[in-house]
Every structure is written in structure tokens, then in C-alpha cells.
Design a protein around this motif. Structure first.
Motif, mmCIF file in Angstrom:
data_model
loop_
_atom_site.group_PDB
_atom_site.id
_atom_site.type_symbol
_atom_site.label_atom_id
_atom_site.label_comp_id
_atom_site.label_asym_id
_atom_site.label_seq_id
_atom_site.Cartn_x
_atom_site.Cartn_y
_atom_site.Cartn_z
ATOM 1 N N ASP A 1 -6.202 -1.537 -4.733
ATOM 2 C CA ASP A 1 -6.268 -0.407 -3.803
ATOM 3 C C ASP A 1 -5.148 0.608 -3.985
ATOM 4 O O ASP A 1 -5.143 1.647 -3.336
ATOM 5 C CB ASP A 1 -6.256 -0.915 -2.357
ATOM 6 C CG ASP A 1 -7.600 -1.450 -1.934
ATOM 7 O OD1 ASP A 1 -7.655 -2.251 -0.983
ATOM 8 O OD2 ASP A 1 -8.616 -1.073 -2.569
ATOM 9 N N GLN B 1 -8.016 4.350 -1.361
ATOM 10 C CA GLN B 1 -8.488 3.119 -1.988
ATOM 11 C C GLN B 1 -8.363 3.217 -3.509
ATOM 12 O O GLN B 1 -8.090 4.284 -4.054
ATOM 13 C CB GLN B 1 -9.944 2.844 -1.604
ATOM 14 C CG GLN B 1 -10.143 2.512 -0.139
ATOM 15 C CD GLN B 1 -11.568 2.101 0.159
ATOM 16 O OE1 GLN B 1 -12.300 1.635 -0.712
ATOM 17 N NE2 GLN B 1 -11.971 2.262 1.406
ATOM 18 N N ARG C 1 0.826 -1.204 0.000
ATOM 19 C CA ARG C 1 0.000 0.000 0.000
ATOM 20 C C ARG C 1 0.865 1.261 0.000
ATOM 21 O O ARG C 1 0.524 2.256 -0.616
ATOM 22 C CB ARG C 1 -0.905 0.028 1.231
ATOM 23 C CG ARG C 1 -1.961 -1.063 1.268
ATOM 24 C CD ARG C 1 -2.969 -0.934 0.111
ATOM 25 N NE ARG C 1 -3.649 0.344 0.075
ATOM 26 C CZ ARG C 1 -4.723 0.636 0.781
ATOM 27 N NH1 ARG C 1 -5.257 -0.256 1.583
ATOM 28 N NH2 ARG C 1 -5.289 1.835 0.670
ATOM 29 N N GLN D 1 -13.702 6.783 -6.048
ATOM 30 C CA GLN D 1 -12.493 6.442 -5.295
ATOM 31 C C GLN D 1 -12.589 7.045 -3.907
ATOM 32 O O GLN D 1 -12.563 8.277 -3.751
ATOM 33 C CB GLN D 1 -11.249 6.962 -6.012
ATOM 34 C CG GLN D 1 -9.947 6.563 -5.334
ATOM 35 C CD GLN D 1 -8.720 7.081 -6.057
ATOM 36 O OE1 GLN D 1 -8.729 8.153 -6.641
ATOM 37 N NE2 GLN D 1 -7.642 6.314 -6.036
ATOM 38 N N GLN E 1 -13.643 2.106 -7.786
ATOM 39 C CA GLN E 1 -14.741 1.139 -7.759
ATOM 40 C C GLN E 1 -15.767 1.552 -8.802
ATOM 41 O O GLN E 1 -16.145 2.725 -8.882
ATOM 42 C CB GLN E 1 -15.368 1.134 -6.354
ATOM 43 C CG GLN E 1 -16.545 0.213 -6.187
ATOM 44 C CD GLN E 1 -17.161 0.308 -4.798
ATOM 45 O OE1 GLN E 1 -16.666 1.025 -3.923
ATOM 46 N NE2 GLN E 1 -18.240 -0.419 -4.574
#
Lengths: 114, 115
Positions: A107, B42, A9, B38, B45
Motif C-alpha cells: 500500500d 493505496q 503508511r 491505484q 493493483q
């Protein structure tokens, strides 16, 4: 549900290092993509791949390379990292290319080059 | 070349108010159209996608978008904003004849929702 997993991340590296960003998808998708996201610039395509061992340059490939040895895994490589490559990197996959087929995103990896 | 314009990099609404996020594309041939959301820290989507023949498209979380060919637009709306809608929204298009089927993204609109 499609799952696209990016290995890190957050990542901090130094100028000149070789950096690997890994992405894995679990839905047997043919196509995978790497984008970078910068404020005010939206998403810009770096590289994409239609199939194993196949790759195509996107809009901003300079300074990057990719590897796709297995269908589920698509790696982005910064050959010699520079500070202007500090960014958010997003991996995506899709079942096939074209039509109204959406891309599914991980992500993201927030990469800082010092 | 196809381009996408999202009018307004930042939109602020009150909770319960109408949300309207604008997206215009440049091609005379209607492309395939998508809206993504978003949330902080993250990935993107999928909210909804345009399907040929339907001018009003319903998506997740109460969002919908209307395709207007005459205006080359695909604006995103939600009748009543919720605090959880605060996020960045991206419009994306794909030309039917685009080699590689690449998605072209707008620059994004950040939505803030005030209590």
C-alpha cells in the motif's frame, strides 16, 4: 491472494537521519522491488532483489541501499535522508522475473523528510 | 530502450460514459503488457495483463484492453464508467529480453468520473 505489507503508511523524518522502510511478502516470492512514485514521473525503480542477500541497482539507486536477509523481507535504507527523498515508496514482489508474471504491490509508505 | 507513453495525464468522463485510456510502447518486438490501477492512498493493483495470442484481454471491474501490434498500443477501455473507477491508471511493459525482467511504467493517467 498475495499480501505485501509495508510497515508504515506515513513516516516523518528529519534531514540527515538514517531511515528504514520495511516490506514483507507472504507468498514465498523470489523477487522483490522498491520503487518511488512522484507526481508526473510514474514509478521509478530504486533496487530489486532476486534472492536472499542478492540485490541489483535499479534506475535511481543513489542515496539508497537495501537489505534482504530473509526471503520474505526486503528493507530500503536511506543512509542520510534529504528533503529530495520526500516521496511515496512502493514495495512489490513477484514469483519469478520475466514473462507475463505481474508484480504485486504493497500500500506504500508516504515519507516526508523535514 | 523501451519506453511507455500514456496520452493524457488526466481524463474526465461522466458516469455511464465510455472510458478510454491510451498506452503506447516503443519496442518493435511486442513486450509483455500490464495495466494497474491505484486508488487514493493505496498501492497498485493489477487490472489485467496481456497474454500472447489474445488481442482482447479482459480484466477486473469490467475493464478490458486491446493489443494492436501495428499501432504498438494497448489501450484500456470500459463501456460504462462508474464513480468507483476514479483512480490513477498505469500502463507497464516488460521486454521479453529485458535483463532482470524489469517493469517499465508509464507516467500514469488520473481518471475522474463526474456524476
Amino acid at each position: 491472494d498475495v499480501k505485501v505489507t509495508q510497515s508504515s503508511r506515513y513516516l516523518v523524518k528529519r534531514t540527515g537521519e538514517k531511515v528504514f522502510l520495511e516490506c514483507v511478502q507472504d507468498m514465498d516470492h523470489e523477487n522483490m522491488f522498491w520503487y518511488r512514485q512522484d507526481p508526473g514521473l510514474g514509478l521509478r525503480l530504486i533496487y530489486f532483489s532476486y534472492d536472499v542477500k542478492m540485490k541489483e541497482k535499479g534506475d535511481i539507486p543513489e542515496g539508497y541501499s537495501v537489505s534482504r536477509e530473509k526471503k520474505e523481507r526486503f528493507s530500503l535504507i536511506l543512509e542520510s535522508a534529504s528533503t529530495n527523498q520526500t516521496s511515496m515508496y512502493l514495495c512489490a514482489s513477484s514469483l519469478w522475473v520475466g514473462g507475463n508474471q505481474p508484480q504485486h504491490f504493497g500500500d506504500g509508505t508516504r515519507l516526508s523528510i523535514l | 530502450a523501451q519506453s511507455v507513453t500514456q496520452l493524457g495525464s488526466h481524463v474526465s468522463v461522466s458516469e455511464g460514459a465510455l472510458v478510454l485510456l491510451r498506452c503506447n510502447y516503443s519496442s518493435s518486438v511486442p513486450p509483455y503488457l500490464f495495466w494497474y490501477v491505484q486508488y487514493p492512498n493505496q498501492g497498485l493493483q493489477l487490472l489485467l495483463k496481456y497474454t500472447t495470442g489474445a488481442t482482447l484481454v479482459k480484466g477486473i471491474n469490467g475493464f478490458e484492453a486491446e493489443f494492436k501490434k501495428s499501432e504498438t498500443s494497448f489501450h484500456l477501455t470500459k463501456p460504462s464508467a462508474h464513480m468507483s473507477d476514479a483512480a490513477e491508471y498505469f500502463c507497464a511493459v516488460r521486454d521479453p529480453g529485458n535483463q532482470g525482467g524489469k517493469l517499465i511504467f508509464g507516467q500514469g493517467t488520473e481518471l475522474s468520473v463526474k456524476p
